[in-house]
Design a protein around this motif. Structure first.
Motif, PDB file in Angstrom:
ATOM      1  N   ALA A  13      -6.582 123.948  37.973  1.00  0.00           N
ATOM      2  CA  ALA A  13      -7.902 123.837  38.595  1.00  0.00           C
ATOM      3  C   ALA A  13      -7.851 124.215  40.067  1.00  0.00           C
ATOM      4  O   ALA A  13      -8.810 124.788  40.606  1.00  0.00           O
ATOM      5  N   SER A  16      -7.968 127.838  40.300  1.00  0.00           N
ATOM      6  CA  SER A  16      -9.320 128.282  39.947  1.00  0.00           C
ATOM      7  C   SER A  16     -10.304 128.084  41.092  1.00  0.00           C
ATOM      8  O   SER A  16     -11.168 128.921  41.345  1.00  0.00           O
ATOM      9  N   ALA A  17     -10.157 126.956  41.809  1.00  0.00           N
ATOM     10  CA  ALA A  17     -11.137 126.579  42.836  1.00  0.00           C
ATOM     11  C   ALA A  17     -10.847 127.149  44.221  1.00  0.00           C
ATOM     12  O   ALA A  17     -11.742 127.198  45.069  1.00  0.00           O
ATOM     13  N   GLU A  50     -16.498 122.301  35.762  1.00  0.00           N
ATOM     14  CA  GLU A  50     -15.186 122.932  35.587  1.00  0.00           C
ATOM     15  C   GLU A  50     -14.505 122.428  34.317  1.00  0.00           C
ATOM     16  O   GLU A  50     -13.886 123.204  33.571  1.00  0.00           O
ATOM     17  N   GLY A 116     -21.558 125.448  39.090  1.00  0.00           N
ATOM     18  CA  GLY A 116     -20.243 125.388  38.460  1.00  0.00           C
ATOM     19  C   GLY A 116     -20.241 125.927  37.046  1.00  0.00           C
ATOM     20  O   GLY A 116     -19.283 126.593  36.635  1.00  0.00           O
ATOM     21  N   VAL A 122     -14.939 132.234  36.360  1.00  0.00           N
ATOM     22  CA  VAL A 122     -14.128 131.029  36.140  1.00  0.00           C
ATOM     23  C   VAL A 122     -13.837 130.853  34.655  1.00  0.00           C
ATOM     24  O   VAL A 122     -12.731 130.445  34.269  1.00  0.00           O
ATOM     25  N   LYS A 160     -10.359 120.367  41.008  1.00  0.00           N
ATOM     26  CA  LYS A 160     -11.600 120.961  41.510  1.00  0.00           C
ATOM     27  C   LYS A 160     -12.196 120.109  42.630  1.00  0.00           C
ATOM     28  O   LYS A 160     -12.612 120.623  43.682  1.00  0.00           O
TER      29      LYS A 160
END
Length: 207
Positions: A13, A16-17, A50, A116, A122, A160
């Motif tokens: 995560a 990803s973030a 997420e 989100g 994502v 996240k």
């Protein structure tokens, strides 16, 4: 041993973030224009989104991968919308009179979740991430035990949340050092959105 899935979720995560996306920009924007508490509301529901995206990617990873590869118009549409939004913010003039924005400030939770969840890049990231985990013999599927899935998705949420909170704290430092914050935020946000759209376009044509 199952505790390792918590750290795998946090790491995945975090990766990803970290890149600037809609949720990150919204957190930065809200922190600069309002305060950390309002920005944290966005982070709370963006973390939930997420988890939803990662769960969906785990459930339908092959179908999602084929959909995006066979429908480039979706990626082109996302890049175009980001470019339009960024250009609008760059050239937007600051109104002389303050307009009422209470409705928006009261819906930060909804804002965080929507930004989100409506995030194709994502979703693609999570499809790739699960492929990488599988290639490294890290077994994770919906048939995994409840404890494994719970720890992994908890890690996704925490990863996240922590990254967005970090963006908010950094923005707070900037807030105390920059004058005419609203104008600066609009221009910076616009430039960031344009940059993201250009990167997205490059990825499309590089495939």
């Amino acid at each position: 041993m199952t505790l390792i899935y918590l750290f795998i979720g946090i790491l995945a995560a975090t990766l990803s973030a970290l890149p600037l996306g809609a949720s990150n920009i919204a957190v930065i924007n809200t922190t600069l224009k309002q305060n950390v508490n309002q920005a944290f509301k966005i982070a709370i529901t963006a973390g939930i989104a997420e988890v939803v995206l990662s769960y969906y990617a785990l459930h339908c990873n092959v179908m999602i991968k084929n959909f995006f590869y066979n429908n480039l118009w979706v990626q082109i549409l996302v890049a175009t919308l980001l470019l339009i939004a960024g250009s609008f913010l760059c050239f937007k003039k600051q109104p002389k009179h303050k307009s009422k924005q209470r409705k928006f400030s009261q819906s930060k939770y909804a804002t965080g979740f929507i930004l989100g969840i409506v995030n194709p890049p994502v979703l693609i990231y999570w499809v790739i991430a699960f492929g990488v985990l599988k290639n490294n013999d890290i077994l994770l599927s919906l048939q995994s035990s409840f404890s494994v899935l719970f720890l992994f998705f908890l890690g996704v949420y925490l990863g996240k949340l922590l990254i967005l909170y970090g963006y908010s704290k950094i923005s707070l430092i900037i807030k105390h050092k920059v004058h005419n914050v609203n104008t600066a935020v609009n221009k910076i946000t616009g430039i960031l959105l344009i940059c993201i759209s250009i990167i997205q376009a490059i990825k499309i044509y590089a495939v």
